[in-house]
Scaffold this motif. Structure first.
Motif, short mmCIF file in Angstrom:
data_model
loop_
_atom_site.label_atom_id
_atom_site.label_comp_id
_atom_site.label_asym_id
_atom_site.label_seq_id
_atom_site.Cartn_x
_atom_site.Cartn_y
_atom_site.Cartn_z
N GLU A 193 22.92 83.82 68.03
CA GLU A 193 21.49 82.86 68.09
C GLU A 193 20.32 83.23 68.54
O GLU A 193 20.73 82.16 69.62
N GLY A 194 19.89 83.54 69.14
CA GLY A 194 18.43 83.32 70.75
C GLY A 194 17.63 83.09 69.30
O GLY A 194 17.24 82.18 68.41
N THR A 195 16.62 82.47 70.20
CA THR A 195 14.91 82.57 70.27
C THR A 195 14.33 83.21 69.48
O THR A 195 13.46 82.60 68.79
N SER A 196 14.74 84.43 69.60
CA SER A 196 14.16 85.86 69.21
C SER A 196 14.07 86.05 68.27
O SER A 196 13.61 86.87 67.61
N SER A 197 15.26 86.28 68.11
CA SER A 197 16.17 86.69 67.30
C SER A 197 17.66 86.68 67.04
O SER A 197 18.70 86.51 68.26
N ALA A 198 18.55 86.96 66.28
CA ALA A 198 19.62 87.36 65.81
C ALA A 198 20.66 88.40 65.46
O ALA A 198 19.43 89.49 65.27
N ARG A 199 22.02 88.10 66.59
CA ARG A 199 23.18 89.56 65.87
C ARG A 199 23.99 88.99 65.27
O ARG A 199 24.88 87.12 65.05
N PHE A 200 24.46 89.34 64.18
CA PHE A 200 26.26 89.02 64.18
C PHE A 200 27.18 91.14 64.75
O PHE A 200 26.25 92.09 64.29
N GLY A 240 15.96 87.91 77.99
CA GLY A 240 16.09 87.24 77.08
C GLY A 240 14.50 87.13 76.48
O GLY A 240 13.63 87.60 77.65
N THR A 241 14.01 85.88 76.03
CA THR A 241 13.13 85.19 76.10
C THR A 241 13.13 84.97 77.17
O THR A 241 11.87 84.62 78.03
N GLY A 242 13.57 83.88 77.70
CA GLY A 242 14.35 83.41 78.93
C GLY A 242 15.13 84.24 80.16
O GLY A 242 15.32 85.14 79.26
N ALA A 277 10.43 84.73 80.56
CA ALA A 277 10.85 85.95 80.82
C ALA A 277 10.47 87.11 80.23
O ALA A 277 9.07 87.28 79.77
N GLY A 278 11.43 88.14 79.12
CA GLY A 278 10.80 88.77 77.97
C GLY A 278 9.50 88.23 77.48
O GLY A 278 8.72 88.99 76.39
N ALA A 279 8.95 86.76 76.72
CA ALA A 279 8.54 86.65 76.06
C ALA A 279 7.25 86.55 76.77
O ALA A 279 6.23 86.42 76.39
N ALA A 280 7.32 86.39 78.04
CA ALA A 280 5.46 87.39 78.34
C ALA A 280 5.19 88.17 78.58
O ALA A 280 3.82 88.29 78.15
N LEU A 281 5.98 89.37 77.84
CA LEU A 281 5.69 90.51 77.00
C LEU A 281 5.64 90.49 75.78
O LEU A 281 4.51 91.15 74.98
N GLY A 282 6.14 89.36 75.00
CA GLY A 282 6.06 89.29 74.06
C GLY A 282 4.45 88.28 73.72
O GLY A 282 3.53 88.94 72.91
N TRP A 283 3.73 87.83 74.82
CA TRP A 283 2.69 87.24 74.76
C TRP A 283 2.06 88.21 74.94
O TRP A 283 0.68 87.96 73.75
N SER A 322 4.51 97.28 71.61
CA SER A 322 6.01 96.38 71.40
C SER A 322 6.10 95.91 72.76
O SER A 322 5.94 97.22 73.97
N ALA A 323 7.11 95.31 73.34
CA ALA A 323 7.71 95.13 74.20
C ALA A 323 7.97 96.14 75.14
O ALA A 323 8.02 96.73 75.82
N LYS A 324 8.86 97.69 74.12
CA LYS A 324 9.63 98.43 74.56
C LYS A 324 8.92 99.21 75.62
O LYS A 324 8.94 99.80 76.57
N GLU A 325 7.15 98.74 75.27
CA GLU A 325 6.80 100.23 76.31
C GLU A 325 5.59 99.68 77.26
O GLU A 325 5.10 100.38 78.35
N SER A 326 6.40 98.70 77.07
CA SER A 326 5.81 97.61 78.36
C SER A 326 6.24 98.12 79.86
O SER A 326 5.66 98.77 81.27
N LYS A 327 7.04 98.91 80.33
CA LYS A 327 7.77 100.10 81.09
C LYS A 327 7.10 101.01 81.97
O LYS A 327 6.55 101.38 82.79
N LEU A 384 20.72 93.70 82.26
CA LEU A 384 18.98 94.28 82.03
C LEU A 384 18.28 95.05 80.61
O LEU A 384 19.17 96.04 80.55
N VAL A 385 17.52 94.69 80.23
CA VAL A 385 16.72 95.74 79.72
C VAL A 385 16.04 96.71 80.64
O VAL A 385 15.63 96.16 81.71
N CYS A 386 16.42 97.97 80.05
CA CYS A 386 15.97 98.81 80.58
C CYS A 386 14.48 98.57 81.75
O CYS A 386 14.72 99.35 82.77
N TRP A 387 13.69 97.89 80.89
CA TRP A 387 12.33 97.29 81.55
C TRP A 387 12.35 96.57 83.33
O TRP A 387 11.45 97.26 83.99
N ILE A 388 13.17 96.26 82.91
CA ILE A 388 13.43 94.92 84.07
C ILE A 388 13.94 95.53 85.90
O ILE A 388 14.05 95.57 86.59
#
Ligand SMILES: Nc1ncnc2c1ncn2[C@@H]1O[C@H](COP(=O)(O)OP(=O)(O)O)[C@@H](O)[C@H]1O
Ligand SMILES: O=P(O)(O)OC[C@H](O)CO
Length: 447
Positions: A16-23, A281-283, A326-332, A342-347, A427-431
């Motif tokens: 359970e993260g700040t931006s999303s949850a996963r199971f 992630g978010t941070g 971190a990722g939150a800057a792209l979200g902003w 989308s954050a994905k297209e940042s790279k 790493l998310v690919c962008w970074i």
């Protein structure tokens, strides 16, 4: 003949993260993912600097992810009864208070990024002996500086400012928990038989736990004027806390709990002293396993519990460098400024920026965390000329993450006295390309 279905024994992980949850359902003893479901989670910003989430929305994303991942497992021909155990990992420090009789939250969750307690910190600094206002006064006990980041300050604010919390404290029905505690209490039965527990890694982020004896500390409780009766029981990171009361995972034991950054350290197999990881992630959080040694940082890093694998085992410590945004800057850039869809297209967009741009972006939306700990810092974008376009700003946002990580690695090297030998990154690919430019230049082995 094996007693298990086609995937063999399985384990489930709630993240359970700040931006999303996963199971995520894994094959046991491996990192093979059999089924996964992810769902995003909203944040609310009721006032400048305030960041909240609805505790029931946190539960809802978790239960939806469990439900959908289980459906995917079954659709693949797997069996839910092969899930032997479930672990919980979570955004840390985020503070929730609820009524133990009704299960109703007494306020929205105050998210770790929230800055509303700046004035509370100011008042608390006045109570530091000898009028030193030393931000690091409590560090020998809890490993952390006084900052709005940590849970005790948020809990103090809730007790001082929310009538429902004051009343529940009076009635003896107030429960405090970080997100792990809220999830486990609800999944194990809530008001009827929910287990009110946390693990040492999450407790080490409250500012209320003594990092040497792993107990709620009377001096820390006194400093923040917090009654121990509201706090969960501190357990190790690996033991059975209780069984899930309802839903597709009914009767399956919850047998692991770790703050998400510590879980990433374990997941990256940084189990030996000297190994470190960075997770985006978010941070972004760099954790360095220091084994049984509690390294006290003189460079603004946190001393924290990495994990304790079973109540009979000693804890393992870590030095942590925390970057809030971190990722939150792209979200902003996507949500508030509209530079990205989308954050994905940042790279791809950042790669279009011409080399002559000199835009600098400091995304200090929630002050600056390590190594500066400046709650009064705010974001800034500078170096703009008539040539500047959106690509330069997106690139500067990505670079900001790397520069912040670089600051932390420098601080870690100074604190530890020896250069870090191994840094594993999620790493998310962008970074990755920027991290290559900024970090690999140094004698580091990034994986
Ligand atoms: N491909 C990507 N490139 C850049 N940023 C990304 C990408 N994917 C997600 N993000 C950013 O990462 C954050 C979400 O990552 P996630 O792992 O869900 O975070 P958390 O664990 O904090 O919930 C968001 O802030 C989002 O803007
Ligand atoms: O939501 P994340 O993954 O950025 O992690 C949040 C941290 O646990 C906050 O300390």
């Amino acid at each position: 003949m094996s007693d298990y279905g086609k995937f063999g024994p399985l384990v489930g992980a709630i993240d359970e993260g700040t931006s999303s949850a996963r199971f995520i359902i894994f094959k046991a003893n491996s990192s093979d993912v059999v089924a996964l479901h992810q769902k995003s989670l909203d944040q609310h910003f009721p006032q400048e600097g305030w960041v909240e989430q609805d505790p029931f929305a946190i539960l809802e994303v978790v239960t939806t992810c469990i439900q959908k991942a289980c459906e995917k497992l079954v659709a693949l021909g797997g069996r839910i009864k092969d899930i032997l155990a479930v672990g919980v990992t979570n955004q840390r420090e985020t503070t929730i208070v609820w009524d133990r009789n009704t299960g109703q939250p007494l306020h929205n969750a105050i998210v770790w990024l929230d800055m509303r307690t700046t004035a509370t910190i100011d008042k608390l600094l006045d109570t530091v002996p000898n009028k030193t206002r030393n931000q690091n006064y409590l560090k020998p006990l809890c490993g952390l500086p006084l900052s709005p980041y940590f849970s005790a300050v948020k809990l103090r604010w809730l007790i001082d400012n929310v009538d429902a919390v004051k009343q529940a404290m009076k009635n003896g029905t107030c429960c405090f928990g970080t997100v792990d505690t809220w999830i486990i209490w609800n999944l194990t039965g809530g008001p009827t038989r929910g287990k009110h527990v946390t693990d040492v890694s999450n407790a080490s982020r409250t500012m209320l736990m003594n990092i040497e004896n792993l107990k709620w500390d009377p001096l820390l409780l006194k400093f923040f004027e917090i009654n121990k009766s509201v706090l969960p029981e501190i357990k190790s990171s690996s033991e059975v806390y209780g069984c899930i009361a309802d839903g597709p995972l009914k009767d399956i034991p919850i047998s692991g709990c770790l703050g998400d950054q510590q879980a990433a350290l374990v997941g990256q197999m940084c189990l030996q002293r000297g190994q470190a990881k960075a997770t985006y992630g978010t941070g972004c959080f760099v954790l360095y396993n220091t084994g049984d040694i509690r390294v006290s940082s003189s460079r603004g890093l946190l001393t924290t519990i990495a994990f304790q694998l079973g109540s009979k085992n000693p804890p393992v410590y870590a030095l942590e460098g925390s970057v809030a945004i971190a990722g939150a800057a792209l979200g902003w850039l996507k949500d508030n400024i509209g530079l990205l869809e989308s954050a994905k297209e940042s790279k791809e967009l950042a790669e279009k920026a011409s080399e002559n741009g000199s835009v600098v972006f400091v995304p200090a939306f929630s002050g600056l965390y390590a190594p500066y700990w400046r709650q009064d810092a705010r974001g800034v974008i500078c170096g703009i000329t008539e040539d500047t376009n959106s690509s330069h700003i997106i690139k500067a946002a990505l670079e900001a993450v790397c520069f912040q990580v670089r600051d932390i690695l420098d601080a870690m090297n100074e604190d530890c006295g020896i250069p870090l030998q191994l840094l594993k990154s999620v790493l998310v690919c962008w970074i990755s390309w920027l991290q290559h430019q900024l970090i690999v230049l140094r004698p580091l082995h990034c994986m």
